[in-house]
Design an enzyme around this catalytic site. Structure first.
Site, PDB file in Angstrom:
ATOM      1  N   GLY A 197      -5.494  -4.805  -1.639  1.00 14.60           N
ATOM      2  CA  GLY A 197      -4.367  -4.288  -0.886  1.00 14.60           C
ATOM      3  C   GLY A 197      -3.063  -4.579  -1.608  1.00 14.60           C
ATOM      4  O   GLY A 197      -3.009  -5.388  -2.539  1.00 14.60           O
ATOM      5  N   CYS A 198      -2.000  -3.901  -1.163  1.00 17.23           N
ATOM      6  CA  CYS A 198      -0.716  -4.055  -1.845  1.00 17.23           C
ATOM      7  C   CYS A 198      -0.144  -5.449  -1.607  1.00 17.23           C
ATOM      8  O   CYS A 198       0.312  -6.113  -2.546  1.00 17.23           O
ATOM      9  CB  CYS A 198       0.257  -2.978  -1.393  1.00 17.23           C
ATOM     10  SG  CYS A 198       0.356  -2.750   0.391  1.00 17.23           S
ATOM     11  N   TYR A 199      -0.152  -5.916  -0.367  1.00 21.47           N
ATOM     12  CA  TYR A 199       0.371  -7.264  -0.104  1.00 21.47           C
ATOM     13  C   TYR A 199      -0.434  -8.318  -0.878  1.00 21.47           C
ATOM     14  O   TYR A 199       0.160  -9.179  -1.536  1.00 21.47           O
ATOM     15  CB  TYR A 199       0.348  -7.574   1.393  1.00 21.47           C
ATOM     16  CG  TYR A 199       1.385  -6.843   2.209  1.00 21.47           C
ATOM     17  CD1 TYR A 199       2.737  -6.966   1.933  1.00 21.47           C
ATOM     18  CD2 TYR A 199       1.016  -6.040   3.287  1.00 21.47           C
ATOM     19  CE1 TYR A 199       3.699  -6.305   2.702  1.00 21.47           C
ATOM     20  CE2 TYR A 199       1.973  -5.372   4.051  1.00 21.47           C
ATOM     21  CZ  TYR A 199       3.305  -5.510   3.759  1.00 21.47           C
ATOM     22  OH  TYR A 199       4.243  -4.866   4.520  1.00 21.47           O
ATOM     23  N   THR A 203      -2.033  -8.154  -3.638  1.00 23.08           N
ATOM     24  CA  THR A 203      -1.673  -8.136  -5.065  1.00 23.08           C
ATOM     25  C   THR A 203      -0.374  -8.897  -5.299  1.00 23.08           C
ATOM     26  O   THR A 203      -0.263  -9.714  -6.220  1.00 23.08           O
ATOM     27  CB  THR A 203      -1.530  -6.671  -5.544  1.00 23.08           C
ATOM     28  OG1 THR A 203      -2.793  -6.021  -5.409  1.00 23.08           O
ATOM     29  CG2 THR A 203      -1.062  -6.615  -6.990  1.00 23.08           C
ATOM     30  N   SER A 204       0.613  -8.626  -4.443  1.00 15.57           N
ATOM     31  CA  SER A 204       1.934  -9.229  -4.651  1.00 15.57           C
ATOM     32  C   SER A 204       1.945 -10.725  -4.367  1.00 15.57           C
ATOM     33  O   SER A 204       2.856 -11.435  -4.783  1.00 15.57           O
ATOM     34  CB  SER A 204       2.969  -8.531  -3.759  1.00 15.57           C
ATOM     35  OG  SER A 204       2.839  -8.949  -2.414  1.00 15.57           O
TER      36      SER A 204
END
Lengths: 337, 337, 337, 337
Positions: free
Chosen positions: C146-148, C150-151
């Site tokens: 997911g994007c979160y 990854t960050s």
């Protein structure tokens, strides 16, 4: 009636704060039973909003309870509701397009279907106080103008009336914020589709043309055909209309300042910016004002008019309340400044 | 030279990724000594950007080191730098307005001061490949067009050339993103002043009119005076130009699709949207494309043209690189698609 | 498969421009029969996009035609398609959450229903190249993060692995652009609801927590429970994650620069901003980079980490292509820089 | 005094519409001689704004003419002006940071220079009515709180006072609109730099920390050190503060609803959203409300608080007027609802 959209919400906001109004009902089939304060968190502090619930009352019941009824319903539905309301003796302000067009033929041409209540067309007054103030006072049924027409007709009116401009040359480029599309849940109006996007739409025959041309015909006493292109820009609210006109060939000297001051010097909601300032939507958003500026272009012999309004206030709900104030004999600015 | 502004930064970005270019210098008095990668964090991963520093080299030194020099300097300064560069044998692409206007008189009229290098005016080629492709190939000095002119001239060109429209009726309403104002640190361009704001500006005599009318005159072989109103809208990049024209009275049948396909069917950066789609800045931002659509309005006998570009790419740096590709005999799309 | 959403569109864009990829199909039930170029006007110039149509091929057919298949389908649906694809010998990169969670129990807890293909859970590799590079090379089934996550995972990884921070103190405040919600046509994501709005959501138990904690557990070899609050902010793309950690009590001297350089100095898509710069989404949007910065707060003995990514690129489609490059033995940056 | 910035403009707007206020002067060296209506076009319709000009009166003259003086001056300058105003008998509301910090040492530590009027520090009252209502009534000098402190202290106060949370665990992530930076003409705040950008700043030691910790110390009667990270997000106005706290280990059962209702049930400008709703800046922008929500996270034993305010209204000018209402014995909401 139909208080769930952006114009409905703005009406509720203005009416709750209006010193002379007692809001008795806000209808929405979908939201019936919910507190206004829960649906519109901006109003969470308001006493009435924390006690009044959305209802699904029908027109008859509303007609019994209310003296004044605002219809913020989709086009087509509004005229259905207007009949029983008027019969019940209520005075109706319709924010849809249903009663704006006097001609059932023009309506069919622009809206693509028969008018649902052609017999009522003759009874409605076009709710632009700057033009129809006296008729609005006594009206039973007010057809509140569209947002684009408001932003275009007010600047054009004094020039068209005096035949100061060549009526065949009128051309309008408008830019509107996204709330103009209403609370429509469509992909085109998603944040990621509108943000960082500028786009024309409704080219070449936008529905609002019909009421603009109807009103210009009345002012000019001659048929007027205009060019009009709306554009969608990424702001919540606000319309800029830039209106191009050619000065009539028989007009030798024209002083727009004199014309505009004569026409609007006393108007409470028209602010004339004159030749030094230019309109900016940020100066009118949240207000019922229309800011109007003009420039004569000596290179082209054109007179360029520019106006700014909040499409939801002066372009819809605020103007409707301004009409209501007139109908009730209240100060025209009550609840609006 | 002058790589600190938005067009300079975009040039650096495109040139660093260009397969046939070796960037030897980027000048900025203010940033001299700083790494490109530190000033432009988007480029922090790029090897060259992490080793090349902004320099304060003068034109002579640049002329010795570089075959091709881009000037992204303020108007007025560019022409000062062009002379020594040309003398040193460099080929120059100027992104300022300095060499766009062929007539020193028109320049004075629109820019308010004497042209600083009138003798060079005759040597420059207007850098619009869709019109001057062949001249650009051999040019020593290219005057890259303004963003508004690019968005207006490309749609108008085939119609004006064929005299398909009445040249006295051309009227343009444009909407531009805020980067069009450059990296100017002025209150008018602060976030809180531009966000939630739409506003016309530069009415009625914007400087870009001069080059638009000059080029239309060349195309029409007759003087053309147009109406042009730019508007500032809250997006970073992108221009929409909506162009109104009246079809020439002696033109019986006009098929814009045929005209546009004939003119631009083979152009690598012109995308014809035809009569079904409308342009949207979000489809061109970050690219060197210009999207062009049209509609005939039978009610008004007007032909409405609409275009979208990225003001920093096709409206400035991308187009400059497109010209450079032509000058160097490279594929025209190199580094741009 | 499922190319109509934002991640699907971005995949198509990257793959069409990828030097080593031949896009053989893009599926969408809803858009089947339409040209890619018509649905995605940004790609209107691309040759393949103007000839390839969306198909409604089923998994079997896709499995026969393609070596690599990206699933950009809703959660739940992806695992249905994965089975026949894998059986047909295709290698699958799934952008949904279906294969991210190794434990069917955790999946049920966070997603509210049984996992549809629990037998495949063990076969999937978590597609974060900075952690699982080697496993990804040989994977048949990659679960793209997911994007979160990854960050958050990239900045935390080297610190958690070395036990440099107290794992019970990890707390993350993230801010995401609206495209993170996908092309969902819901009122919450309308322009007028998101513009001029900042809001937390998914408090306190966002679904992405499950994969973040799973991966932290693997890194720490101990259970890790974190606090995570996402916020929606009015940008199209981009995530900022600000991560708060307390330095472990037994750590006397900590030099994050050494730790981060050791961990990521050679990573092609991790840019270390160090102690002088702070991340800004605008520097990573449109790229596959993650920018990472840190600050030790001596007042609180905390180490604050901050990262920025484009949620659609490094947070989804770009990272998936990075994984594909690894799987195919291509340069890891192919098609991405 | 110092009416040209965003807080000054908002003060003018509120005071012109305030039923009990007669605005006698608005000072600005730079704008002296200009009509308020010309500088603030939003107010162009207001009678007073079309007759009152900005003046460059000094403190003495203002002290003679006005009973109440608002200082919307830069930090440092405000204390210079306060002295003669107080001597002249005026009551002063200072919107700068000059009198917020009681300790000249802490001031020096955070602001980097000696306090210009340390003798006045003891006389000022911190202008947060929800905490210091009684003291404000009688104050001669009110130090209006910063926007971040307002958004953080109101939610924390009842919990800190009761020692319901572990004071060493307080951590705040805030997101602010760009007007929080004032009308500063700096490149960082240009539209093209802020739009489509999200970024942390002032990490780890933002100046507002000093007043937050000072007030928490007073509430807790113990030193409190907190973590605080502000982020800049692309909205004009609004702050979201998400506040993380660990429930004190000796607290067995905690019912935040009871605590918050007890503390703020009667507060006119605190709206408690409870456990079902989450704050959104769009519901408070343009108002003096603070919306407060909370969630207990059973997984982490943390209590997460979230608040929303308009940084210019409840975070500055509205709150200052709320204080003025108290000082003058007016209804606390006069001119504010």
């Amino acid at each position: 009636m139909g208080a769930s959209g952006y114009t409905g919400e703005e009406l509720v906001r203005i009416l709750l704060a209006h010193p002379n109004v007692d809001l008795v009902a806000a209808t929405s089939r979908q939201l019936a039973g919910k507190l206004l304060a829960d649906v519109f968190p901006r109003l969470a502090h308001d006493k009435k909003a924390t006690s009044l619930k959305f209802s699904d009352w029908d027109a008859k019941q509303i007609g019994r309870e209310a003296n004044i009824v605002f219809l913020a319903l989709p086009h087509g539905l509004a005229s259905e509701f207007a009949k029983p309301l008027l019969s019940a003796g209520a005075r109706v302000l319709d924010l849809s397009a249903d009663f704006r067009i006097k001609s059932a033929d023009v309506y069919r041409d622009f809206y693509g279907h028969e008018h649902p209540a052609p017999d009522l067309l003759g009874r409605s007054v076009y709710g632009l106080p700057e033009i129809y103030r006296d008729q609005i006072r006594d009206a039973q049924l007010v057809a509140c103008p569209g947002c684009y027409p408001t932003s275009i007709l007010i600047p054009l009116r004094p020039l068209v009336r005096r035949k100061a401009i060549d009526r065949s040359t009128i051309l309008v480029a408008s830019m509107s914020g996204v709330s103009g599309a209403g609370r429509k849940v469509e992909a085109d109006y998603l944040f990621s589709e509108c943000n960082e996007s500028v786009r024309p739409y409704g080219v070449p025959k936008h529905r609002h043309l019909s009421e603009i041309e109807q009103e210009l015909l009345i002012l000019a006493d001659e048929k007027v055909v205009i060019q009009f292109t709306p554009h969608l820009v990424p702001v919540n609210r606000g319309i800029i209309s830039t209106i191009y006109t050619t000065i009539a060939s028989n007009v030798v000297n024209i002083d727009p300042a004199v014309i505009f001051n004569g026409a609007y010097g006393e108007e409470p909601f028209v602010r004339l910016l004159g030749e030094n300032r230019l309109p900016d939507t940020k100066h009118v958003v949240g207000t019922n004002f229309i800011d109007v500026a003009w420039r004569i272009d000596k290179r082209t012999h054109r007179l360029v008019l520019m106006s700014a309004i909040d499409n939801i206030v002066k372009g819809a709900s605020g103007q409707a309340v301004q009409c209501m104030n007139l109908m009730l004999g209240l100060p025209e600015t009550a609840g609006l400044i």
